[in-house]
Scaffold this active site. Structure first.
Site, PDB file in Angstrom:
ATOM      1  N   ARG A   1       0.394  59.304 -63.732  1.00  0.00           N
ATOM      2  CA  ARG A   1       0.870  58.118 -64.442  1.00  0.00           C
ATOM      3  C   ARG A   1       1.632  58.486 -65.717  1.00  0.00           C
ATOM      4  NH1 ARG A   1      -2.613  53.491 -63.085  1.00  0.00           N
ATOM      5  NH2 ARG A   1      -2.370  52.667 -65.163  1.00  0.00           N
TER       6      ARG A   1
ATOM      7  N   GLY B   1      -2.610  49.262 -72.487  1.00  0.00           N
ATOM      8  CA  GLY B   1      -1.907  48.015 -72.790  1.00  0.00           C
ATOM      9  C   GLY B   1      -1.531  47.963 -74.257  1.00  0.00           C
TER      10      GLY B   1
ATOM     11  N   GLU C   1      21.013  54.889 -57.393  1.00  0.00           N
ATOM     12  CA  GLU C   1      19.715  55.518 -57.140  1.00  0.00           C
ATOM     13  C   GLU C   1      19.823  57.053 -57.163  1.00  0.00           C
ATOM     14  OE1 GLU C   1      16.864  54.613 -57.367  1.00  0.00           O
ATOM     15  OE2 GLU C   1      15.613  55.969 -56.208  1.00  0.00           O
TER      16      GLU C   1
ATOM     17  N   LYS D   1      17.694  59.444 -59.673  1.00  0.00           N
ATOM     18  CA  LYS D   1      16.815  60.508 -59.179  1.00  0.00           C
ATOM     19  C   LYS D   1      17.112  61.811 -59.900  1.00  0.00           C
ATOM     20  CE  LYS D   1      14.141  59.036 -57.725  1.00  0.00           C
ATOM     21  NZ  LYS D   1      14.117  57.607 -57.683  1.00  0.00           N
TER      22      LYS D   1
ATOM     23  N   GLU E   1      16.301  61.523 -64.008  1.00  0.00           N
ATOM     24  CA  GLU E   1      14.920  61.344 -64.473  1.00  0.00           C
ATOM     25  C   GLU E   1      14.080  62.611 -64.328  1.00  0.00           C
ATOM     26  OE1 GLU E   1      12.454  58.385 -62.492  1.00  0.00           O
ATOM     27  OE2 GLU E   1      13.454  58.735 -60.593  1.00  0.00           O
TER      28      GLU E   1
ATOM     29  N   HIS F   1      38.934  52.525 -65.605  1.00  0.00           N
ATOM     30  CA  HIS F   1      38.841  51.607 -66.745  1.00  0.00           C
ATOM     31  C   HIS F   1      38.069  52.247 -67.897  1.00  0.00           C
ATOM     32  CE1 HIS F   1      40.749  48.522 -64.390  1.00  0.00           C
ATOM     33  NE2 HIS F   1      39.954  48.856 -63.389  1.00  0.00           N
TER      34      HIS F   1
ATOM     35  N   LYS G   1       4.418  56.653 -64.299  1.00  0.00           N
ATOM     36  CA  LYS G   1       4.564  56.139 -62.935  1.00  0.00           C
ATOM     37  C   LYS G   1       4.545  54.624 -62.918  1.00  0.00           C
ATOM     38  CE  LYS G   1       4.856  56.329 -58.466  1.00  0.00           C
ATOM     39  NZ  LYS G   1       6.216  56.565 -57.941  1.00  0.00           N
TER      40      LYS G   1
HETATM   41  O1  M6R Z   1       6.366  50.250 -59.792  1.00  0.00           O
HETATM   42  P1  M6R Z   1       7.745  49.704 -59.851  1.00  0.00           P
HETATM   43  O2  M6R Z   1       8.484  49.807 -58.565  1.00  0.00           O
HETATM   44  O3  M6R Z   1       7.789  48.275 -60.362  1.00  0.00           O
HETATM   45  O4  M6R Z   1       8.489  50.600 -60.900  1.00  0.00           O
HETATM   46  C1  M6R Z   1       9.799  50.333 -61.304  1.00  0.00           C
HETATM   47  C2  M6R Z   1      10.398  51.512 -62.023  1.00  0.00           C
HETATM   48  O5  M6R Z   1       9.634  51.831 -63.147  1.00  0.00           O
HETATM   49  C3  M6R Z   1      10.508  52.750 -61.133  1.00  0.00           C
HETATM   50  O6  M6R Z   1      11.251  52.496 -59.975  1.00  0.00           O
HETATM   51  C4  M6R Z   1      11.146  53.909 -61.915  1.00  0.00           C
HETATM   52  O7  M6R Z   1      12.485  53.627 -62.179  1.00  0.00           O
HETATM   53  C5  M6R Z   1      10.989  55.230 -61.162  1.00  0.00           C
HETATM   54  N1  M6R Z   1      10.744  56.284 -62.091  1.00  0.00           N
HETATM   55  C6  M6R Z   1      12.201  55.631 -60.405  1.00  0.00           C
HETATM   56  O8  M6R Z   1      12.026  56.834 -59.742  1.00  0.00           O
END
Ligand code: M6R
Length: 608
Positions: free
Chosen positions: A27, A102, A481, A485, A488, A504, A603
């Site tokens: 996480r 939280g 996407e 990938k 990140e 542009h 995560k």
């Molecule tokens: O759990 P979720 O699908 O709602 O998460 C959304 C994004 O946080 C998630 O897709 C994030 O962009 C990932 N790190 C992408 O690989």
């Protein structure tokens, strides 16, 4: 985001807590801590950095004896990663310990009031107010003190709480931040996610908003914030701990990429009866679907990118107007939703704070919300009016791969379903598309089998400063996407652009040797994308193209070409994404990055 594990039972608590926190490492976190109760004393140990530092500090937990405890991995929000800011937080007398996921939004006024009353604070966190506020209200009845605190605090929280003079009970509390509790014959557990306790029990309860759980070594009681006792149904988790282990792969991300053929089958198969699409879980009749006049897709990150693809497919196949929003924007932009609108929220974790808030916003406006969710029993799954699950199983790597692929499948099926009920799709066309969907798992397998070729190419770009991705239409959504990938996990700056938009402004960023990945899988747009490839090549770019088998013409404009097998143009994303995932992965591996747990990322993003 932060992780919570708590235990009360017959076994030693510290090793169980450490083990559980280890299962939540995916996480994302930057410090860890544990509180163990023994002989009328709360012992606390904290450490900054990886969990193994805390393990070493406590000799795997053996230096902290006791059968009652709570632990936490912290992902810093209020205050930098430090021992002071790490959880558990305690009151001044160190008789109450709290772990929290939280954000307490009104912590500043609460903190000021507590300071006026003589309390002093050790950390910069919002969480510490909870420990002092509990102290303020605690007169020997923990449940009463907790409910009083809950009436005062605003924000989101999952909490584990322990009182020094109550060695036979610990408490779990939840509002807008995921939390589960579980039980086996030896004790009871608190966790912020199922994998943390799956080794010990499959019998879990999903704690709902504003619920409090009192855990003793042999039973649990559930209460509302008004101290009324409630009964809850247990859920039996039917997936395996194995599914959350690496199974011999170097990284979870690689394992999860390899699980994509199975994920596609698992998501597709239960919805196909012969050639007919049946969404048994969709609580809408064909007549109701026919009446839908507009779809709003709302999501974050990769789920948003899946939504962008969904827009092209739904609009193309079913001729329904689709708007796609990032959840963080949708929730605050006073969206205009007209009669006949339907909201589709997409989320792997089902806990993303912005997506959950967007869902609530849509429901408040009175519109039906469909959730496309991977995590069973998650907040979004429970709060949406209907849920279509993506059967990807637990996804551990922070960078999503298989859940994204499953989201695409659900969106394709939805488009075909709408196309049929709205009569925009001819039967023969529909059948060809279903046949193409069924071929996807084998085609993905085939692309994965060429991983060495991509690895070899990726190694050339370990030192790259910038990498661009371009495409038109659906290929633009794939580019978004592919770019995410890469950046990140490899920390290489990357952007995705609609290929027609390049001149542009963006084209000025192209230098000698810059890698531009051009996705060109839409036959109707081949020539247009080739023109854009030629433009960047003329400015010195090295062009890698991803295109359909047979499109040999692209070789005139590309320096390196990856071919994907033949499929319906609406489904090419499911294939083109495979080399892009592999490319991002191997660049990051080549750079020695922490692929499964990239810096600064979590995560499940349970804060705004
Ligand atoms: O759990 P979720 O699908 O709602 O998460 C959304 C994004 O946080 C998630 O897709 C994030 O962009 C990932 N790190 C992408 O690989």
């Amino acid at each position: 985001m932060c992780g919570i594990v708590g235990y009360i039972g017959k076994e030693q608590a510290a090793p169980i807590i450490l083990d559980g926190l280890g299962k939540l490492e995916y996480r994302g976190y930057d410090s860890a801590g544990m509180a163990i109760l023994k002989d009328g004393q709360i012992q606390i140990k904290k450490s900054v950095g990886r969990l193994k530092v805390l393990e070493e500090l406590t000799h795997g937990g053996s230096l902290m004896e006791g059968v009652v405890g709570i632990g936490h991995t912290r992902w810093a929000t209020h205050g930098a990663p430090s021992n002071e800011n790490s959880h558990p937080h305690v009151n001044q007398k160190e008789t109450i310990a709290v772990v929290h996921n939280g954000i307490i939004e009104n912590y500043i006024p609460l903190k000021n009031k507590l300071i006026e009353k003589g309390y002093s604070f050790q950390s910069e966190t919002d969480t510490e107010v909870l420990a002092h506020l509990l102290d303020y209200y605690y007169k020997g009845n923990p449940l009463e003190a907790i409910t009083k605190v809950l009436h005062r605090v605003e924000g989101s929280y999952a909490l584990g709480i322990m009182f020094m003079d109550q060695p036979d009970q610990i408490f779990a509390v939840r509002k807008d931040s995921p939390l589960i509790v579980g039980q086996n014959e030896d004790g009871c557990f608190i966790a912020s996610d199922v994998p943390a306790i799956l080794k010990y029990t499959r019998k879990v309860y999903f704690v709902d908003n504003q619920e409090i759980v009192r855990l003793r070594h042999d039973h649990m009681h559930f209460y509302t914030v008004d101290e009324e006792e409630i009964t809850k149904e247990a859920t039996t988790i039917d997936w395996d701990t194995e599914a959350a282990e690496k199974a011999g792969y170097e990284h979870f991300m690689l394992k999860e990429m390899y699980e994509q053929p199975k994920t596609v089958i698992d998501t597709l198969k239960p919805r196909l009866k012969g050639n007919e699409i049946h969404f048994d879980e969709l609580k809408m009749t064909d007549e109701q679907l026919k009446a839908v006049r507009k779809i709003h897709i709302v999501a974050c990150g990769s789920a948003y990118h899946a939504g962008v693809t969904g827009k092209y497919v739904l609009e193309g196949v079913a001729r329904i107007p689709v708007e796609v929003d990032m959840a963080s924007e949708f929730r605050y932009r006073s969206p205009i939703l007209e009669e006949g609108a339907m909201v589709v929220v997409v989320s792997q974790s089902g806990e993303t704070a912005d997506t959950l808030a967007a869902l609530r916003e849509a429901k408040k406006l009175g519109f039906p919300v469909l959730g496309i969710v991977n995590a069973v029993g998650s907040s979004i799954a429970r709060e949406a009016d209907s849920v279509i699950y993506t059967w990807a199983g637990p996804e551990i790597a922070v960078a999503t791969t298989k859940a994204y692929s499953a989201q695409l499948i659900v969106l394709y099926l939805l488009a075909l379903k709408f196309g049929m009920v709205k009569g925009t799709l001819e039967q023969n066309c529909y059948e060809e598309m279903i046949a193409d969907l069924k071929k996807l798992p084998d085609q993905i397998e085939l692309l994965l089998a060429h991983k060495e070729k991509i690895q070899h190419f990726a190694n050339r770009y370990i030192g790259a400063k910038d990498i661009f991705f371009i495409g038109r239409g659906i290929d633009y959504s794939i580019s978004l996407e592919g770019s995410l990938k890469l950046k990140e996990i490899s920390y290489i700056h990357s952007e995705a652009y609609a290929a027609g938009e390049l001149k542009h402004g963006t084209i000025s960023l192209i230098e000698e040797g810059t890698l531009v990945t051009a996705v060109s899988t839409q036959p109707a747009l081949y020539q247009k994308t080739i023109s854009n490839m030629v433009e960047v090549k003329a400015r010195g770019a090295f062009v890698m193209a991803i295109t359909n088998e047979g499109n040999k013409e692209i070789e005139k404009a590309a320096d390196y070409v990856i071919y994907i097998p033949d499929t319906n143009p609406y489904f090419t994303n499911s294939l083109a994404i495979i080399p892009l995932q592999l490319f991002g992965y191997y660049v990051a591996v080549g750079k020695g990055c922490d692929v499964d747990k990239p810096r600064n990322l979590a995560k499940s993003v349970t804060v705004e």
